[in-house]
Scaffold this motif. Sequence first.
Motif, PDB file in Angstrom:
ATOM      1  N   ALA A 195      -7.088 -14.167  -3.794  1.00 19.07           N
ATOM      2  CA  ALA A 195      -5.645 -14.310  -3.972  1.00 19.07           C
ATOM      3  C   ALA A 195      -5.009 -12.980  -3.626  1.00 19.07           C
ATOM      4  N   LEU A 196      -4.309 -12.928  -2.541  1.00 17.09           N
ATOM      5  CA  LEU A 196      -3.728 -11.656  -2.108  1.00 17.09           C
ATOM      6  C   LEU A 196      -2.314 -11.480  -2.638  1.00 17.09           C
ATOM      7  N   GLU A 197      -1.536 -12.543  -2.478  1.00 22.76           N
ATOM      8  CA  GLU A 197      -0.124 -12.486  -2.835  1.00 22.76           C
ATOM      9  C   GLU A 197       0.522 -11.215  -2.310  1.00 22.76           C
ATOM     10  N   LEU A 198       0.176 -10.917  -1.086  1.00 23.44           N
ATOM     11  CA  LEU A 198       0.697  -9.714  -0.448  1.00 23.44           C
ATOM     12  C   LEU A 198       1.819 -10.088   0.487  1.00 23.44           C
ATOM     13  N   ASN A 199       2.852  -9.288   0.460  1.00 21.55           N
ATOM     14  CA  ASN A 199       3.928  -9.500   1.410  1.00 21.55           C
ATOM     15  C   ASN A 199       3.372  -9.394   2.824  1.00 21.55           C
ATOM     16  N   LEU A 200       3.814 -10.278   3.655  1.00 21.78           N
ATOM     17  CA  LEU A 200       3.375 -10.294   5.046  1.00 21.78           C
ATOM     18  C   LEU A 200       3.713  -8.976   5.720  1.00 21.78           C
ATOM     19  N   LEU A 201       4.750  -8.370   5.248  1.00 29.05           N
ATOM     20  CA  LEU A 201       5.187  -7.123   5.852  1.00 29.05           C
ATOM     21  C   LEU A 201       4.702  -5.914   5.062  1.00 29.05           C
ATOM     22  N   HIS A 202       3.637  -6.146   4.303  1.00 25.50           N
ATOM     23  CA  HIS A 202       3.089  -5.102   3.448  1.00 25.50           C
ATOM     24  C   HIS A 202       2.860  -3.787   4.199  1.00 25.50           C
ATOM     25  N   ALA A 203       2.182  -3.889   5.349  1.00 31.33           N
ATOM     26  CA  ALA A 203       1.843  -2.673   6.094  1.00 31.33           C
ATOM     27  C   ALA A 203       3.118  -1.972   6.561  1.00 31.33           C
ATOM     28  N   ASN A 204       4.078  -2.770   7.034  1.00 31.88           N
ATOM     29  CA  ASN A 204       5.331  -2.165   7.471  1.00 31.88           C
ATOM     30  C   ASN A 204       6.084  -1.540   6.303  1.00 31.88           C
ATOM     31  N   GLN A 205       6.045  -2.223   5.170  1.00 33.07           N
ATOM     32  CA  GLN A 205       6.765  -1.736   3.997  1.00 33.07           C
ATOM     33  C   GLN A 205       6.178  -0.417   3.492  1.00 33.07           C
ATOM     34  N   LYS A 206       4.871  -0.335   3.513  1.00 32.03           N
ATOM     35  CA  LYS A 206       4.212   0.909   3.093  1.00 32.03           C
ATOM     36  C   LYS A 206       4.654   2.058   3.990  1.00 32.03           C
ATOM     37  N   GLY A 207       4.687   1.765   5.287  1.00 31.45           N
ATOM     38  CA  GLY A 207       5.120   2.778   6.253  1.00 31.45           C
ATOM     39  C   GLY A 207       6.561   3.183   6.018  1.00 31.45           C
ATOM     40  N   ALA A 208       7.402   2.203   5.693  1.00 29.70           N
ATOM     41  CA  ALA A 208       8.821   2.496   5.467  1.00 29.70           C
ATOM     42  C   ALA A 208       8.989   3.372   4.223  1.00 29.70           C
ATOM     43  N   ASP A 209       8.242   3.052   3.175  1.00 31.42           N
ATOM     44  CA  ASP A 209       8.326   3.862   1.956  1.00 31.42           C
ATOM     45  C   ASP A 209       7.875   5.293   2.231  1.00 31.42           C
ATOM     46  N   HIS A 210       6.853   5.399   3.050  1.00 33.15           N
ATOM     47  CA  HIS A 210       6.346   6.722   3.409  1.00 33.15           C
ATOM     48  C   HIS A 210       7.410   7.511   4.192  1.00 33.15           C
ATOM     49  N   ASN A 211       8.035   6.840   5.135  1.00 34.84           N
ATOM     50  CA  ASN A 211       9.111   7.506   5.898  1.00 34.84           C
ATOM     51  C   ASN A 211      10.214   7.983   4.964  1.00 34.84           C
ATOM     52  N   ARG A 212      10.576   7.103   4.011  1.00 37.37           N
ATOM     53  CA  ARG A 212      11.671   7.450   3.108  1.00 37.37           C
ATOM     54  C   ARG A 212      11.306   8.651   2.235  1.00 37.37           C
ATOM     55  N   GLU A 213      10.005   8.750   1.877  1.00 33.64           N
ATOM     56  CA  GLU A 213       9.571   9.925   1.114  1.00 33.64           C
ATOM     57  C   GLU A 213       9.800  11.202   1.912  1.00 33.64           C
ATOM     58  N   HIS A 214       9.501  11.140   3.210  1.00 31.03           N
ATOM     59  CA  HIS A 214       9.777  12.306   4.065  1.00 31.03           C
ATOM     60  C   HIS A 214      11.260  12.645   4.033  1.00 31.03           C
ATOM     61  N   PHE A 215      12.087  11.630   4.262  1.00 33.19           N
ATOM     62  CA  PHE A 215      13.533  11.870   4.283  1.00 33.19           C
ATOM     63  C   PHE A 215      13.981  12.465   2.945  1.00 33.19           C
TER      64      PHE A 215
END
Lengths: 138, 233
Positions: free
Chosen positions: B8-28
């Motif tokens: 059971a993953l229940e993972l957002n399909l865009l999980h990988a993209n979302q992780k990347g976006a959060d990482h970018n926002r941390e930089h900003f």
Amino acid sequence: MHETDMTKALILTVKDWYRSQAESVKIEKIHLIVGQFTCVEPLSLQFAFEVQTRNTFLEGVELIIRNIPLIAFCHTCQQEYKPEIGLQYSCPDCNSPMEDIRSGRELKIDRIEYSSITNDCNGFSRSKGFSRKAPTVY
Amino acid sequence: MHQTFDAALELNLLHANQKGADHNREHFDRWGITCLNIMSSPGAGKTVLLEQTLAALRDKFNIAVIEGDMTTELDADRLRQYDVPVIPINTGRSCHLDSKMVAGGIHILEHQHNPTDLDLVLVENVGNLVCPAEFEVGEHAKVALLSVTEGEDKPLKYPVMFQEADCLLITKTDLAPYLDINLDRIADNVRQMNPKIKIIYLSAKTGEGLEPWFDWISNLVKQNAVNQLARQI
Ligand SMILES: Nc1nc2c(ncn2[C@@H]2O[C@H](COP(=O)(O)OP(=O)(O)O)[C@@H](O)[C@H]2O)c(=O)[nH]1
Ligand SMILES: [Mg+2]
Ligand SMILES: [Zn+2]
């Protein structure tokens, strides 16, 4: 065209899971939940998935998509309603704007069905028989 | 015997993209930058608006542009006239920017410019009303443009972007007199699904409505800087 990119995202996410497995597994089915209020068209996604997984570790894997309708909750009327996508999103009874989406934004991988490649016959398998609700791995 | 297991993953399909976006926002956030994701269909006026915005705000803020909607190198050149870093992203055939592409742009910012000096990064997304809304890139706010020539019903037909946007710019208002269009109806249609959205009518051609847009950005940058500092303490 955007289904191509959505599929890419799907494959990346599944690959992450696949790599995090301690032993090698064979993925058989991927169950998706796709809300109606997303930019994903299930049929196009099916097609894109088939094309983009050719000659990869996901070739031949079945993609099963469950559609979830858009349901909003009107706080004025204290009831749920189904907005008519493309026509009207506000409450049909009182015209309040759609503020609280209860379902329809889902875009998720619900679960993955897989089998173990290393056939350990000595009782170390993680599940007995054809269990469909094995313990969560992730 | 063939055993199947269920994860059971229940993972957002865009999980990988979302992780990347959060990482970018941390930089900003670390650099004290506010990032805006600017989206619209092709030709709604993103690049022209960016030009006006750079001209008006570059003395007030240090700005950089991540340009994902390049038809030709000319677009980047037009923006470079304003003496700000302009980082073109090669999106290939993709119909939207994703967080990985923007991470590439951030990498260039980090190594060729001084990101701690920057206040504002404007990301021009690929011209498309459908997908960019689903792929976060690390922005602090989403800005959607809709030109008056596109018709009143576009928000109803392509709701996701308008439902997600923090600010809607109804552009090319100078053309409204020539069209059979009811500007209030555009706003009503959007508010049906997003009652809290900030709506600004503007014309990059006549300059009408640009001041409220500049004010909106300025307030956001200041507010966000306060939040970023508060989080670091
Ligand atoms: N009349 C008028 N034309 C505009 C306005 N803003 C942009 N345009 C024109 O619309 C076309 C597309 O603009 P552009 O900024 O390249 O759109 P983008 O694809 O969203 O970046 C150009 O020919 C612009 O000159 C406006 O406010 N009024
Ligand atoms: Mg452009
Ligand atoms: Zn109601």
